[in-house]
Design a protein around this motif. Sequence first.
Motif, short mmCIF file in Angstrom:
data_model
loop_
_atom_site.label_atom_id
_atom_site.label_comp_id
_atom_site.label_asym_id
_atom_site.label_seq_id
_atom_site.Cartn_x
_atom_site.Cartn_y
_atom_site.Cartn_z
N ARG B 44 0.82 -1.22 0.00
CA ARG B 44 0.00 0.00 0.00
C ARG B 44 0.85 1.26 0.00
O ARG B 44 0.54 2.24 -0.69
CB ARG B 44 -0.93 0.01 1.23
N VAL B 45 1.92 1.23 0.77
CA VAL B 45 2.76 2.42 0.90
C VAL B 45 3.39 2.78 -0.45
O VAL B 45 3.53 3.94 -0.81
CB VAL B 45 3.85 2.22 1.99
N GLN B 46 3.69 1.72 -1.22
CA GLN B 46 4.27 1.93 -2.54
C GLN B 46 3.23 2.55 -3.49
O GLN B 46 3.54 3.44 -4.28
CB GLN B 46 4.76 0.58 -3.09
N ALA B 48 0.73 4.45 -2.62
CA ALA B 48 0.55 5.85 -2.23
C ALA B 48 1.65 6.72 -2.82
O ALA B 48 1.41 7.82 -3.33
CB ALA B 48 0.53 5.97 -0.71
N LYS B 49 2.86 6.16 -2.79
CA LYS B 49 4.02 6.90 -3.28
C LYS B 49 3.92 7.11 -4.79
O LYS B 49 4.07 8.23 -5.29
CB LYS B 49 5.28 6.08 -2.95
N SER B 54 -2.65 10.06 -0.54
CA SER B 54 -2.41 9.82 0.87
C SER B 54 -2.59 8.33 1.19
O SER B 54 -3.40 7.65 0.56
CB SER B 54 -3.40 10.63 1.71
N PRO B 55 -1.83 7.82 2.17
CA PRO B 55 -2.01 6.42 2.60
C PRO B 55 -3.46 6.15 2.99
O PRO B 55 -3.98 5.05 2.75
CB PRO B 55 -1.08 6.31 3.80
N SER B 57 -6.16 7.40 1.68
CA SER B 57 -6.94 7.17 0.46
C SER B 57 -6.69 5.77 -0.08
O SER B 57 -7.61 5.08 -0.51
CB SER B 57 -6.56 8.19 -0.61
N VAL B 58 -5.43 5.36 -0.07
CA VAL B 58 -5.10 4.02 -0.56
C VAL B 58 -5.83 2.98 0.28
O VAL B 58 -6.41 2.03 -0.24
CB VAL B 58 -3.58 3.77 -0.52
N THR B 59 -5.82 3.16 1.59
CA THR B 59 -6.47 2.20 2.48
C THR B 59 -7.96 2.10 2.17
O THR B 59 -8.52 1.02 2.05
CB THR B 59 -6.27 2.63 3.95
N THR B 62 -8.41 0.51 -1.46
CA THR B 62 -8.03 -0.91 -1.55
C THR B 62 -8.97 -1.77 -0.71
O THR B 62 -9.22 -2.92 -1.05
CB THR B 62 -6.56 -1.13 -1.12
#
Lengths: 422, 422
Positions: B44-46, B48-49, B54-55, B57-59, B62
């Motif tokens: 997930r962090v990748q 976001a990058k 933002s992390p 939003s990814v969370t 996903t």
Amino acid sequence: MKKISQIGKASLGCGPLIQPLSETARPLRQQIFERVRAAGQMARVQLAKELCISPASVTTITSELIDTGLLEEVQTTREGEGGRGRPAVALRVRPNTRHVVGIKLSDREHTAVLVDFAGNMIAGEAIPRSPGAMGIDGILEAAERLLHRVCAKGGVDREAILALGLGVPGFVDSEAGVVHWSPVLSDRHVGLQAALRDRLGLTVFIDNDANLVTLAELWFGAGRKLSDFAVVTIEHGLGMGFVINHRIFRGSRGMGMELGHTKVQLDGALCRCGQRGCLEAYVADYALVREARTALNLPLGETQPVGVMLESLFDHAKAGNAAARSIFRRAGRYLAVGLSNIVNLFDPALIILSGERMRYDYLYATETLAEMHELMLDTGRDGPRIETHAWGDLLWAHGAAALALHELTEQLLGSTREMAAQ
Amino acid sequence: MKKISQIGKASLGCGPLIQPLSETARPLRQQIFERVRAAGQMARVQLAKELCISPASVTTITSELIDTGLLEEVQTTREGEGGRGRPAVALRVRPNTRHVVGIKLSDREHTAVLVDFAGNMIAGEAIPRSPGAMGIDGILEAAERLLHRVCAKGGVDREAILALGLGVPGFVDSEAGVVHWSPVLSDRHVGLQAALRDRLGLTVFIDNDANLVTLAELWFGAGRKLSDFAVVTIEHGLGMGFVINHRIFRGSRGMGMELGHTKVQLDGALCRCGQRGCLEAYVADYALVREARTALNLPLGETQPVGVMLESLFDHAKAGNAAARSIFRRAGRYLAVGLSNIVNLFDPALIILSGERMRYDYLYATETLAEMHELMLDTGRDGPRIETHAWGDLLWAHGAAALALHELTEQLLGSTREMAAQ
């Protein structure tokens, strides 16, 4: 079943609401600006409706655009609602605070226009020149002279000019700011953007003819109503521009759309670019002039200006000269090949034919379009709409101004928050 | 100066954060799914990058994708961080719960593959057939038979098949589901998608050969690393696919990219489509076979299968038969014209050559590519990278499966919230 896989359709329809995202926010700002610009003026509620976003989002984003001076509010009356005439507020591009200049260098004349940020023309200027390639110094001097003259004529201080758009015919890498080849430049691979920026102390953007016309259509013409179209320019050369989803497409690496140099004949006619069989070598004015000598039986030593020779060829064709007619006829047939290739590859809804040479059209227009249809795939559908747009002499310079407006707003829209904070 | 005006570049870089927007949210879900699918697995962090979001939003996004069964978590160890091997969680496409079938109908054989949602092949099947056009009933029967056989072979219940992708050569309007012309169909303008859906009781998507290969590359090949590329297929016909910004571009109205039917010669060789001068009429296998009779001095009455004739022609060319060599040489020169026209129009970074006929390549590959470079504009840059991809026999069916996966995920991604609520 509705497919959303195609570019240009991906942004249709309203999806469910999800989390904020920064990356896609930039396109939305651009979308809002583009719609207001295209419509002339538009109310916030209409923007929210068309873009499927909340009124709150529209308010936030348009406030930023107003703060940075890109948009402004305008009082309007609501029409078409029983004529009550209740006052309302719409948005429009703020015209007066910023100006750009567009310059087009070409073989026969250099032209310039001064426009405000809404694209309104303040002044125009044209300087005739003798044909032929020039050195970089000559180009810089001509551009500087034109810039001074058009500013003086428009009564706008040179310091108030935000950017200059410059168009040249030929192969231009707009992103790198390099002219790889141009009939007006005696050298190849010239870093014209940087040279001009250093000389004038101005932000400069450069591009080729066809993209200029396409940008002019996008900003001031067909783009006000359509999101996707192709432009084909026929003049001293043959060019193409392509708009997908309100944006100009220059090819994956920025140097595509060179329709004039697609090959339509193996080992064919010699093109100005040095290669053989280019479409341009069959339909551009210099291609017609080349054969005109033979058709008109001109002595080899005799030279006439291109325009004079074309007029004469045209008159002879109208009068029934078979050789003259066959020159236009062949050009028309090759043009049909080029247009059908565009249709078979890009499948556009509209093709705009533009350029000075289009006035010779009626000699072969009907046959050419009929031939184009015969060369298109049989898809059981109508072909694209074909329009001939007769712009005035300053079309190209107007396109150059559109280039400057386009690039400048892209920059401004990409950094609205930073600007607002200043 | 970095320009963001070009398609394919518009989504690069991180802009400032603005308000939520529903419309552009859909592309982000797709972007996340596409990146995970392309990478195989990704943290997930990748995400976001890479997507500048933002992390949080990814969370959120996903989680939705996991709830709907499109993605799943997988335990992994962090490599390259001093080998500490601390366990971490990545995301990958959930392979097992859903299956699709891809079928390719062609002149010499019909092929099918059964794949899971991550694109892993469960089973493949091929049925030889005698060449020639078939009626719609024959097509429907062949598709049904293949569907049964490949399901049986893969041990997957037919009820577990979520969709069928079907590829046919020719002019296919994928959006309308209509085959306008195909060498395997005796009728024109056939509503094949609806007919097949009714017969099989399945969601069906149809498209042409070249788009299938392009989708196969996008899902399982070059698309895992590149966002923009062109595909040229040379086999019984000549096709083209184009990917811009991770998405297939089919032309503004969905029927473009017909490279094989762009005209390279006025009044030229007769094409299967009924028109003259199409590129395909010079480089496709039937074009070679047509002249092979002359070169090999075959009696007019004698018929040989296309493959046998091509092999023979190939052997004669290798042995020095000048007529046989000239056939390949001419095909190579016209192919160079077609490829250079793509470069001059689309300016791609990579062109993938694909198809069975590519194995005859080495007869003219070097000359063809050299000729292509000579016909390209002199931009002072390197030309596009050219790769020849030798896929196996089931390439086309794999592409048809990719079509089903592509369309299905587009639908699923467009309605994640609704699905999650069920």
